[in-house]
Design an enzyme around this catalytic site. Structure first.
Site, PDB file in Angstrom:
ATOM      1  N   GLU A   1      12.981  -2.872  -3.830  1.00 60.61           N
ATOM      2  CA  GLU A   1      14.225  -3.269  -2.910  1.00 60.61           C
ATOM      3  C   GLU A   1      15.237  -4.108  -3.438  1.00 60.61           C
ATOM      4  O   GLU A   1      16.500  -3.861  -2.963  1.00 60.61           O
ATOM      5  CB  GLU A   1      13.574  -3.847  -1.593  1.00 60.61           C
ATOM      6  CG  GLU A   1      12.595  -2.774  -0.928  1.00 60.61           C
ATOM      7  CD  GLU A   1      11.588  -3.401   0.014  1.00 60.61           C
ATOM      8  OE1 GLU A   1      10.839  -2.396   0.788  1.00 60.61           O
ATOM      9  OE2 GLU A   1      11.391  -4.761   0.300  1.00 60.61           O
TER      10      GLU A   1
ATOM     11  N   SER B   1       2.121   1.315   0.211  1.00 59.15           N
ATOM     12  CA  SER B   1       1.305   1.483   1.618  1.00 59.15           C
ATOM     13  C   SER B   1       0.038   1.243   1.306  1.00 59.15           C
ATOM     14  O   SER B   1      -1.123   2.171   1.634  1.00 59.15           O
ATOM     15  CB  SER B   1       1.521   3.178   1.753  1.00 59.15           C
ATOM     16  OG  SER B   1       3.072   3.290   2.089  1.00 59.15           O
TER      17      SER B   1
ATOM     18  N   LYS C   1       8.380  -9.462   3.579  1.00 61.38           N
ATOM     19  CA  LYS C   1       9.680  -9.043   3.388  1.00 61.38           C
ATOM     20  C   LYS C   1      10.617  -9.704   4.514  1.00 61.38           C
ATOM     21  O   LYS C   1      10.301 -10.840   4.669  1.00 61.38           O
ATOM     22  CB  LYS C   1       9.896  -7.357   3.611  1.00 61.38           C
ATOM     23  CG  LYS C   1       8.948  -6.727   2.586  1.00 61.38           C
ATOM     24  CD  LYS C   1       9.006  -5.374   2.445  1.00 61.38           C
ATOM     25  CE  LYS C   1       8.207  -4.782   1.519  1.00 61.38           C
ATOM     26  NZ  LYS C   1       8.276  -3.269   1.444  1.00 61.38           N
TER      27      LYS C   1
ATOM     28  N   ASN D   1       3.369  -9.185   0.917  1.00 58.86           N
ATOM     29  CA  ASN D   1       4.795  -9.285   0.934  1.00 58.86           C
ATOM     30  C   ASN D   1       5.357  -9.044   2.453  1.00 58.86           C
ATOM     31  O   ASN D   1       5.290  -8.097   2.850  1.00 58.86           O
ATOM     32  CB  ASN D   1       5.320  -8.226  -0.088  1.00 58.86           C
ATOM     33  CG  ASN D   1       6.835  -8.328  -0.024  1.00 58.86           C
ATOM     34  OD1 ASN D   1       7.439  -9.465   0.503  1.00 58.86           O
ATOM     35  ND2 ASN D   1       7.359  -7.336  -0.828  1.00 58.86           N
TER      36      ASN D   1
ATOM     37  N   GLY E   1       6.566   1.570   2.092  1.00 55.24           N
ATOM     38  CA  GLY E   1       7.231   1.804   3.532  1.00 55.24           C
ATOM     39  C   GLY E   1       7.204   3.371   3.888  1.00 55.24           C
ATOM     40  O   GLY E   1       7.702   3.510   5.183  1.00 55.24           O
TER      41      GLY E   1
ATOM     42  N   HIS F   1      11.143  -6.689  -7.367  1.00 58.46           N
ATOM     43  CA  HIS F   1      10.761  -5.701  -6.462  1.00 58.46           C
ATOM     44  C   HIS F   1      11.837  -4.476  -6.252  1.00 58.46           C
ATOM     45  O   HIS F   1      12.914  -4.737  -6.435  1.00 58.46           O
ATOM     46  CB  HIS F   1      10.695  -6.230  -5.004  1.00 58.46           C
ATOM     47  CG  HIS F   1       9.959  -5.445  -3.817  1.00 58.46           C
ATOM     48  ND1 HIS F   1      10.466  -4.583  -3.158  1.00 58.46           N
ATOM     49  CD2 HIS F   1       8.740  -5.585  -3.618  1.00 58.46           C
ATOM     50  CE1 HIS F   1       9.783  -4.013  -2.445  1.00 58.46           C
ATOM     51  NE2 HIS F   1       8.481  -4.574  -2.793  1.00 58.46           N
TER      52      HIS F   1
ATOM     53  N   GLU G   1       4.493  -0.409  -8.083  1.00 60.50           N
ATOM     54  CA  GLU G   1       4.843   0.127  -6.990  1.00 60.50           C
ATOM     55  C   GLU G   1       5.479   1.519  -7.031  1.00 60.50           C
ATOM     56  O   GLU G   1       6.694   1.141  -7.296  1.00 60.50           O
ATOM     57  CB  GLU G   1       5.676  -0.839  -6.197  1.00 60.50           C
ATOM     58  CG  GLU G   1       6.772  -1.669  -6.879  1.00 60.50           C
ATOM     59  CD  GLU G   1       7.512  -2.652  -6.158  1.00 60.50           C
ATOM     60  OE1 GLU G   1       6.967  -3.042  -4.860  1.00 60.50           O
ATOM     61  OE2 GLU G   1       8.648  -2.584  -6.388  1.00 60.50           O
TER      62      GLU G   1
END
Length: 264
Positions: free
Chosen positions: A108, A222, A15, A13, A184, A106, A178
């Site tokens: 985010e 991560s 991003k 991904n 991140g 996701h 996740e």
């Protein structure tokens, strides 16, 4: 079916990265690694999720790769078809462009852009109606984990999905777990913690659909070349949704290689 019998997936991904010239170099480098030591689709399915403006250039650049590397959209519109919806990209437009897979849910998108349950389920319905395969993301925050709610939160997100997926459509679904606190941040759930949640997800899926036993469940949070082998050794972790490490061709290739080797 045991976890080792499920073909693993490693999905990068990207991003909101990188610039076009860097994107081209990243794909070229990945192709070189795959040319030198191919990873077949039977060993591990490899995919990348570029930005919307890079989807088609990346797809085109990958056409002559030594092995099949899929191109995945990072998101899609809650609106179907075409029309006066400035800035939106629908499931049908993705399908028409040869994009067959899309990320939905996701963290985010949930946290930064307001993708609530209603919006996410609308996106799922649109994707499946257009015959796209989805990588459906679930996960808990650090606060939810520390308060003992992690399993409840994640299984509720699975149930949200089940409300809009028919039994036949489950074959078009991959789940990606996740833990939000590990995205991140450089922090990673221990392999034991990740395996425990994956086992709970697997159990929940098996109660919802006969396909739950054979669905790939990816870990995202991560993932790096350094921890990929330990994660791949867990029976219910069937691949990885890779963030930062996917922007380095060598690291991304090594992650795919780890899953291909451990799961063979």
């Amino acid at each position: 079916m045991s976890g080792s019998a499920i073909t693993p997936w490693v999905v990068g991904n990207w991003k909101m990265n990188p610039m076009q010239s860097d994107s081209q170099q990243l794909i070229q480098s990945l192709k070189q690694y795959l040319q030198a030591a191919p990873i077949s689709a039977q060993q591990c399915r490899i995919a990348v999720a570029p930005t919307a403006i890079a989807l088609l250039p990346v797809q085109q650049q990958l056409k002559d790769a030594a092995v099949d590397v899929l191109t995945v959209a990072q998101d899609l519109s809650r609106v179907a078809g075409t029309g006066a919806y400035t800035g939106e990209v629908s499931a049908e437009l993705l399908k028409d462009s040869g994009i067959e897979h899309v990320l939905i849910g996701h963290s985010e998108r949930r946290e930064l852009f307001g993708d609530n349950v209603q919006i996410i389920t609308e996106k799922v319905k649109n994707a499946l109606k257009a015959d796209l395969s989805i990588i459906y993301c679930v996960g808990e925050s650090l606060e939810q984990r520390e308060s003992g709610q992690a399993e409840q939160v994640v299984l509720q997100q699975i149930c949200d999905l089940a409300n809009v997926v028919s039994n036949a459509q489950w074959t078009k679904v991959i789940v990606a777990y996740e833990p939000i606190w590990a995205i991140g941040t450089g922090k990673t759930a221990s392999p034991a913690d990740a395996q425990a949640m994956h086992a709970n997800i697997r159990s929940g899926l098996k109660q919802l659909t006969p396909h739950g036993e054979t669905m790939a469940i990816l870990y995202g949070g991560s993932v790096k070349a350094e921890n990929a082998e330990a994660l791949a050794a867990c029976p219910d972790i069937n691949g990885a949704l890779v963030g930062g490490a996917a922007l380095n061709a060598e690291s991304f290739y090594q992650i795919a290689q780890a899953f291909a080797q451990v799961k063979k």
